[in-house]
Write a protein that holds these residues in place. Structure first.
Motif, PDB file in Angstrom:
ATOM      1  N   SER A   1      53.584 -42.519  10.052  1.00  0.00           N
ATOM      2  CA  SER A   1      53.153 -43.764  10.693  1.00  0.00           C
ATOM      3  C   SER A   1      53.148 -43.658  12.210  1.00  0.00           C
ATOM      4  O   SER A   1      52.352 -44.331  12.879  1.00  0.00           O
ATOM      5  CB  SER A   1      54.064 -44.917  10.249  1.00  0.00           C
ATOM      6  OG  SER A   1      55.409 -44.661  10.600  1.00  0.00           O
TER       7      SER A   1
ATOM      8  N   GLU B   1      49.951 -47.173   0.893  1.00  0.00           N
ATOM      9  CA  GLU B   1      48.696 -46.425   0.944  1.00  0.00           C
ATOM     10  C   GLU B   1      48.895 -44.962   0.538  1.00  0.00           C
ATOM     11  O   GLU B   1      48.052 -44.388  -0.154  1.00  0.00           O
ATOM     12  CB  GLU B   1      48.088 -46.477   2.347  1.00  0.00           C
ATOM     13  CG  GLU B   1      46.725 -45.805   2.413  1.00  0.00           C
ATOM     14  CD  GLU B   1      45.998 -46.054   3.705  1.00  0.00           C
ATOM     15  OE1 GLU B   1      44.760 -46.081   3.699  1.00  0.00           O
ATOM     16  OE2 GLU B   1      46.678 -46.213   4.750  1.00  0.00           O
TER      17      GLU B   1
ATOM     18  N   GLU C   1      43.565 -46.736   6.279  1.00  0.00           N
ATOM     19  CA  GLU C   1      43.877 -48.130   6.610  1.00  0.00           C
ATOM     20  C   GLU C   1      45.135 -48.256   7.461  1.00  0.00           C
ATOM     21  O   GLU C   1      45.247 -49.149   8.300  1.00  0.00           O
ATOM     22  CB  GLU C   1      44.045 -48.953   5.330  1.00  0.00           C
ATOM     23  CG  GLU C   1      42.771 -49.145   4.528  1.00  0.00           C
ATOM     24  CD  GLU C   1      41.746 -49.987   5.271  1.00  0.00           C
ATOM     25  OE1 GLU C   1      42.130 -50.731   6.187  1.00  0.00           O
ATOM     26  OE2 GLU C   1      40.554 -49.885   4.928  1.00  0.00           O
ATOM     27  N   LYS C   2      46.109 -47.376   7.245  1.00  0.00           N
ATOM     28  CA  LYS C   2      47.379 -47.456   7.989  1.00  0.00           C
ATOM     29  C   LYS C   2      47.170 -47.263   9.490  1.00  0.00           C
ATOM     30  O   LYS C   2      48.009 -47.675  10.298  1.00  0.00           O
ATOM     31  CB  LYS C   2      48.356 -46.402   7.467  1.00  0.00           C
ATOM     32  CG  LYS C   2      47.912 -44.974   7.717  1.00  0.00           C
ATOM     33  CD  LYS C   2      48.817 -43.985   7.038  1.00  0.00           C
ATOM     34  CE  LYS C   2      48.294 -42.554   7.245  1.00  0.00           C
ATOM     35  NZ  LYS C   2      49.032 -41.582   6.444  1.00  0.00           N
TER      36      LYS C   2
ATOM     37  N   GLY D   1      45.008 -41.250   3.826  1.00  0.00           N
ATOM     38  CA  GLY D   1      44.643 -42.658   3.968  1.00  0.00           C
ATOM     39  C   GLY D   1      44.227 -43.001   5.385  1.00  0.00           C
ATOM     40  O   GLY D   1      44.630 -42.336   6.348  1.00  0.00           O
TER      41      GLY D   1
ATOM     42  N   ALA E   1      53.402 -50.798   4.368  1.00  0.00           N
ATOM     43  CA  ALA E   1      51.964 -50.568   4.242  1.00  0.00           C
ATOM     44  C   ALA E   1      51.661 -49.076   4.171  1.00  0.00           C
ATOM     45  O   ALA E   1      50.777 -48.643   3.418  1.00  0.00           O
ATOM     46  CB  ALA E   1      51.229 -51.205   5.422  1.00  0.00           C
ATOM     47  N   VAL E   2      52.385 -48.277   4.946  1.00  0.00           N
ATOM     48  CA  VAL E   2      52.214 -46.827   4.906  1.00  0.00           C
ATOM     49  C   VAL E   2      52.639 -46.284   3.546  1.00  0.00           C
ATOM     50  O   VAL E   2      51.955 -45.448   2.945  1.00  0.00           O
ATOM     51  CB  VAL E   2      53.037 -46.163   6.031  1.00  0.00           C
ATOM     52  CG1 VAL E   2      52.886 -44.646   5.976  1.00  0.00           C
ATOM     53  CG2 VAL E   2      52.608 -46.683   7.393  1.00  0.00           C
TER      54      VAL E   2
ATOM     55  N   SER F   1      53.296 -49.978  12.374  1.00  0.00           N
ATOM     56  CA  SER F   1      53.412 -49.420  11.022  1.00  0.00           C
ATOM     57  C   SER F   1      54.666 -48.569  10.851  1.00  0.00           C
ATOM     58  O   SER F   1      55.126 -48.344   9.733  1.00  0.00           O
ATOM     59  CB  SER F   1      52.180 -48.570  10.692  1.00  0.00           C
ATOM     60  OG  SER F   1      52.051 -47.500  11.603  1.00  0.00           O
TER      61      SER F   1
ATOM     62  N   ALA G   1      45.895 -51.789   3.361  1.00  0.00           N
ATOM     63  CA  ALA G   1      46.477 -50.459   3.192  1.00  0.00           C
ATOM     64  C   ALA G   1      47.139 -50.327   1.821  1.00  0.00           C
ATOM     65  O   ALA G   1      46.952 -49.323   1.122  1.00  0.00           O
ATOM     66  CB  ALA G   1      47.503 -50.193   4.301  1.00  0.00           C
TER      67      ALA G   1
ATOM     68  N   ARG H   1      45.703 -56.455   7.393  1.00  0.00           N
ATOM     69  CA  ARG H   1      45.656 -54.998   7.550  1.00  0.00           C
ATOM     70  C   ARG H   1      46.672 -54.327   6.625  1.00  0.00           C
ATOM     71  O   ARG H   1      46.385 -53.288   6.006  1.00  0.00           O
ATOM     72  CB  ARG H   1      45.958 -54.620   9.001  1.00  0.00           C
ATOM     73  CG  ARG H   1      44.843 -54.959   9.979  1.00  0.00           C
ATOM     74  CD  ARG H   1      43.587 -54.173   9.674  1.00  0.00           C
ATOM     75  NE  ARG H   1      42.595 -54.320  10.742  1.00  0.00           N
ATOM     76  CZ  ARG H   1      41.383 -53.813  10.711  1.00  0.00           C
ATOM     77  NH1 ARG H   1      40.984 -53.141   9.657  1.00  0.00           N
ATOM     78  NH2 ARG H   1      40.546 -53.989  11.716  1.00  0.00           N
TER      79      ARG H   1
END
Length: 286
Positions: free
Chosen positions: A33, A267, A249-250, A247, A263-264, A256, A233, A229
């Motif tokens: 991240s 994803e 999106e992250k 991925g 979120a990380v 993050s 992700a 967001r």
């Protein structure tokens, strides 16, 4: 006696195995991240990661020390009073620190950032446990409810002034649960429950007097950018995820490596990865 010692050793070993797995997984996600954050803000991911590892090692040593000697600390009046005083001293000093992103939550020590409110998550429950262990009159509402509540609210109010609403609410809940467990008399317990219900209703009714507009917005509706967001992700990761360090999106999720680390995880490892991480924390808590 021998069986008891063997059980302690087994539990101790199991705890450190789970802790080691959790730390390894956490380090991997933070590393991923941090590089993703380069797209959003100017940071040096390598330097940030080294600082994170050093902080993690210091925290780990401190945790071992607290695990081995925590019981001795809680029984020592001078140590617990000193912890409580130093906690509130740091919470007061940080309010005069240079603001970061419009808030005063951190104190800088060279390459390290220290957040005093994190100490409150440990010190306040320990101080309450110490307080109730020394309490002689178990039926007095003043000593069982009002005094410990005032002692907690002093620290909580200083955190609220930073402002840090999420940590304020978290530490308030932790403190209330600790008080709930510490109160033995049923009549005092009933008064405590009624008192907290009235307090909660009052804060909810007059929330515009206590909270800032952006804080009310976070409690009443979703942040269209950050939350969306993060959801994108997690949704993009599906069930099994896109794989370690994969991925896209992250790269658009703010903070993050800290606030939105889930979120990380979602994803890269998907819903299964999130479930594994939550399970590891449940094992650590048990």
């Amino acid at each position: 006696m021998r069986a008891s010692k063997e059980n302690i050793k087994t539990n101790f070993l199991f705890f450190f195995i789970v802790l080691g797995i959790t730390l390894f997984v956490g380090i991997m996600f933070v590393y991923s991240s941090l590089f993703a954050m380069q797209n959003i803000k100017e940071i040096n991911p390598e330097q940030k990661f080294k600082t994170y590892i050093i902080g993690l090692i210091i925290g780990f040593i401190g945790a071992i020390f607290a695990f081995l000697f925590g019981n001795l600390f809680i029984k020592n009046s001078l140590i617990m009073l000193a912890f409580y005083i130093f906690l509130n001293m740091f919470l007061g000093i940080v309010l005069f620190a240079p603001p970061i992103a419009g808030v005063t939550r951190w104190m800088n020590f060279g390459p390290f950032q220290f957040q005093p409110s994190e100490l409150a998550k440990l010190i306040l429950p320990a101080f309450l446990a110490f307080y109730y262990s020394k309490l002689k009159n178990k039926k007095n509402i003043l000593t069982n409810v009002l005094i410990p509540l005032i002692l907690c609210l002093l620290s909580i109010f200083l955190i609220f002034l930073e402002p840090d609403l999420s940590t304020t609410l978290l530490i308030l809940v932790i403190s209330l649960i600790t008080m709930f467990l510490g109160i033995e008399d049923k009549s005092v317990l009933i008064f405590f429950i009624v008192f907290m219900l009235v307090l909660g209703i009052t804060i909810f009714i007059f929330q515009d007097k206590f909270l800032q507009s952006y804080q009310i917005s976070r409690l009443t509706k979703e942040d269209p950018f950050q939350s969306q967001r993060a959801r994108d992700a997690i949704t993009g990761g599906g069930l099994a995820g896109k794989g370690p360090f994969a991925g896209e999106e992250k790269y658009y999720v703010p903070e993050s490596y800290s606030d939105f680390i889930i979120a990380v995880i979602g994803e890269e490892w998907g819903k299964i990865g999130i479930a594994i991480v939550v399970t590891l924390f449940l094992f650590l808590c048990s």
